[in-house]
Scaffold this motif. Sequence first.
Motif, short mmCIF file in Angstrom:
data_model
loop_
_atom_site.label_atom_id
_atom_site.label_comp_id
_atom_site.label_asym_id
_atom_site.label_seq_id
_atom_site.Cartn_x
_atom_site.Cartn_y
_atom_site.Cartn_z
N ALA A 153 0.91 -1.15 0.09
CA ALA A 153 -0.06 0.14 0.13
C ALA A 153 1.03 1.01 0.03
CB ALA A 153 -1.08 -0.02 1.23
N LEU A 154 0.90 1.98 -1.24
CA LEU A 154 1.72 3.16 -1.25
C LEU A 154 1.02 4.36 -0.62
CD1 LEU A 154 3.14 2.92 -4.94
CD2 LEU A 154 4.32 2.14 -2.92
N LYS A 155 1.98 5.16 0.09
CA LYS A 155 1.13 6.32 0.55
C LYS A 155 0.33 7.23 -0.58
CE LYS A 155 4.78 7.19 4.15
NZ LYS A 155 5.73 7.99 4.78
N PRO A 156 -0.39 7.77 -0.12
CA PRO A 156 -1.35 8.59 -0.95
C PRO A 156 -0.73 9.64 -1.89
CG PRO A 156 -2.51 8.49 1.18
CD PRO A 156 -0.98 8.15 1.28
N THR A 157 0.22 9.97 -1.34
CA THR A 157 1.02 11.00 -2.18
C THR A 157 2.28 10.33 -3.25
OG1 THR A 157 2.96 10.87 -0.60
CG2 THR A 157 1.09 12.78 -0.43
N LYS A 158 2.13 8.93 -3.24
CA LYS A 158 3.09 8.16 -4.12
C LYS A 158 2.25 7.29 -5.14
CE LYS A 158 7.49 7.87 -1.72
NZ LYS A 158 8.40 8.25 -2.88
N LYS A 159 2.40 7.51 -6.39
CA LYS A 159 1.82 6.46 -7.42
C LYS A 159 2.59 5.27 -7.79
CE LYS A 159 -1.55 9.48 -9.33
NZ LYS A 159 -2.43 10.07 -10.62
N SER A 160 4.07 5.51 -7.48
CA SER A 160 4.81 4.44 -7.68
C SER A 160 6.27 4.59 -7.17
CB SER A 160 5.39 4.54 -9.28
OG SER A 160 6.17 5.81 -9.67
N ALA A 161 6.88 3.44 -6.94
CA ALA A 161 8.09 3.53 -6.21
C ALA A 161 9.06 2.24 -6.78
CB ALA A 161 7.84 2.86 -4.57
N THR A 162 10.41 2.52 -6.60
CA THR A 162 11.49 1.71 -6.99
C THR A 162 12.41 1.40 -5.90
OG1 THR A 162 11.23 2.57 -9.26
CG2 THR A 162 13.31 1.20 -8.77
N PHE A 163 12.94 0.18 -5.59
CA PHE A 163 13.65 -0.27 -4.60
C PHE A 163 14.69 -1.23 -5.12
CE2 PHE A 163 9.15 0.31 -2.82
CZ PHE A 163 9.63 1.13 -1.88
N GLU A 164 15.92 -0.93 -4.28
CA GLU A 164 16.93 -2.03 -4.57
C GLU A 164 16.85 -2.94 -3.79
OE1 GLU A 164 21.86 -2.18 -4.97
OE2 GLU A 164 20.84 -0.57 -5.95
N ILE A 165 17.03 -4.20 -3.48
CA ILE A 165 16.85 -5.25 -2.71
C ILE A 165 17.92 -6.12 -2.80
CG2 ILE A 165 15.55 -7.25 -1.85
CD1 ILE A 165 13.14 -5.96 -2.67
N ARG A 166 18.95 -6.25 -1.79
CA ARG A 166 19.80 -7.24 -1.48
C ARG A 166 19.71 -8.33 -0.87
NH1 ARG A 166 23.98 -2.41 -0.29
NH2 ARG A 166 23.80 -1.07 -2.05
N ILE A 167 19.38 -9.54 -1.54
CA ILE A 167 19.17 -10.66 -0.56
C ILE A 167 20.23 -11.26 0.14
CG2 ILE A 167 18.21 -13.35 -0.63
CD1 ILE A 167 16.72 -12.40 -3.13
N LEU A 168 20.20 -11.39 1.39
CA LEU A 168 21.37 -11.77 2.43
C LEU A 168 21.22 -13.34 2.59
CD1 LEU A 168 21.10 -9.04 5.17
CD2 LEU A 168 22.49 -9.01 3.15
N ASP A 169 20.04 -13.92 3.06
CA ASP A 169 19.79 -15.35 2.83
C ASP A 169 18.27 -15.41 2.67
OD1 ASP A 169 18.56 -14.82 5.30
OD2 ASP A 169 20.71 -14.77 6.42
N GLU A 170 18.09 -16.84 3.01
CA GLU A 170 16.73 -17.05 2.84
C GLU A 170 15.64 -16.40 3.66
OE1 GLU A 170 15.46 -19.05 0.36
OE2 GLU A 170 17.62 -19.51 -0.50
N GLU A 171 16.10 -15.83 4.87
CA GLU A 171 15.03 -15.10 5.83
C GLU A 171 15.26 -13.63 5.66
OE1 GLU A 171 15.81 -16.92 9.41
OE2 GLU A 171 15.00 -18.70 9.01
#
Length: 354
Positions: A153-171
């Motif tokens: 659920a994005l904030k009302p002021t945002k219509k889109s968002a981009t994130f960089e995700i770095r997977i550390l392990d399975e958790e």
Amino acid sequence: MSTTDQPNALSRKLYYPNHRLQDDDFNLDIRYWLYKILNNWWLFLLFLAAAIGGGYAYLLHTPNLYETKNTILIKRTETGGGGISEESVIFAQDFGFTGGNKSVKNEIEILRSLTLMTGVVQKLRLNIEVFKVGSFINEELYLHRPLLVDTFALKPTKKSATFEIRILDEEQFEIGMPDTENFEQRYFGIPFRNESGYFLIRRDSSYALSDDPEEKVFLLGIRDPENVALRYQSGLSISQIGEWSSILELSLTDPVPDKAEDILNTLVEVYNDAEVDDENKVLNNTINFIDERLRSLTEELDVVESGIERYQQQNEIATDGPGDLAGMVYSRLNNLEDERTQMEVNKQILESLE
């Protein structure tokens, strides 16, 4: 002036640029130009290497595009098709609730409509994109993704968002904005909040990760469904096969061929569902209209029947057998009841289809 003082053809061209040379004045020295080319061979080699390098760099930074096609048959029957009984559609046509044959051009515009494409985006969740970060180009992951966004659920002021995700392990994983060093550590399957909104991300264990940390970096994009629909709508091409044919060819170009195939197939499904819903709505309105008319006629006939009974009682008319007028009234009531029963059957059929 001596012969040696006469300028040759080349010198005349240099000294007199507006002078037009005659055919016999022109003398091409092949050995001279060949010497010039061989003497500057490194320039030609440099230009060739630059051209090859530029083309290779362009290919590395440009994703491959694949064209996917699909066909759909537009039914143009007098009864409208859709599996609805012919009697029901005739009733609808008699009361002006439905038209005749479909126009292929109209159906093309319907297939191109933003409403249908938005339905496709929402059904396939195309507004959630996952990319694998590469050295030259980011590869979009469609069928097999390491990340699954269950809830957001994005904030009302945002219509889109981009994130960089770095997977550390399975958790665990780290999430932050691209090209920044401000990353937060989170856990898969546990909801969290950040400056963009509320999210719940799961890990798909079927996606095998490499041991190289650089192979565990991904981009997660959450877009506005309408903007995504506009992008695919602009790339959708629809053409009629043959001048008199009712078969349409749909084509879509996309870097991910599986996604383009799903988009076209789902577009046909959404179009068919919308068509069935529209026909059911029209016929339900028709049945409700006829039911209302039957109730009104029944009430009117009840008034007439009551008047006949009062007339018979006031004039002491024997009621052992119905008179001509009463017989006509009762016969009309029976016919109306038969029609009402038939309409109830049609209504039950429509409800079963729905």
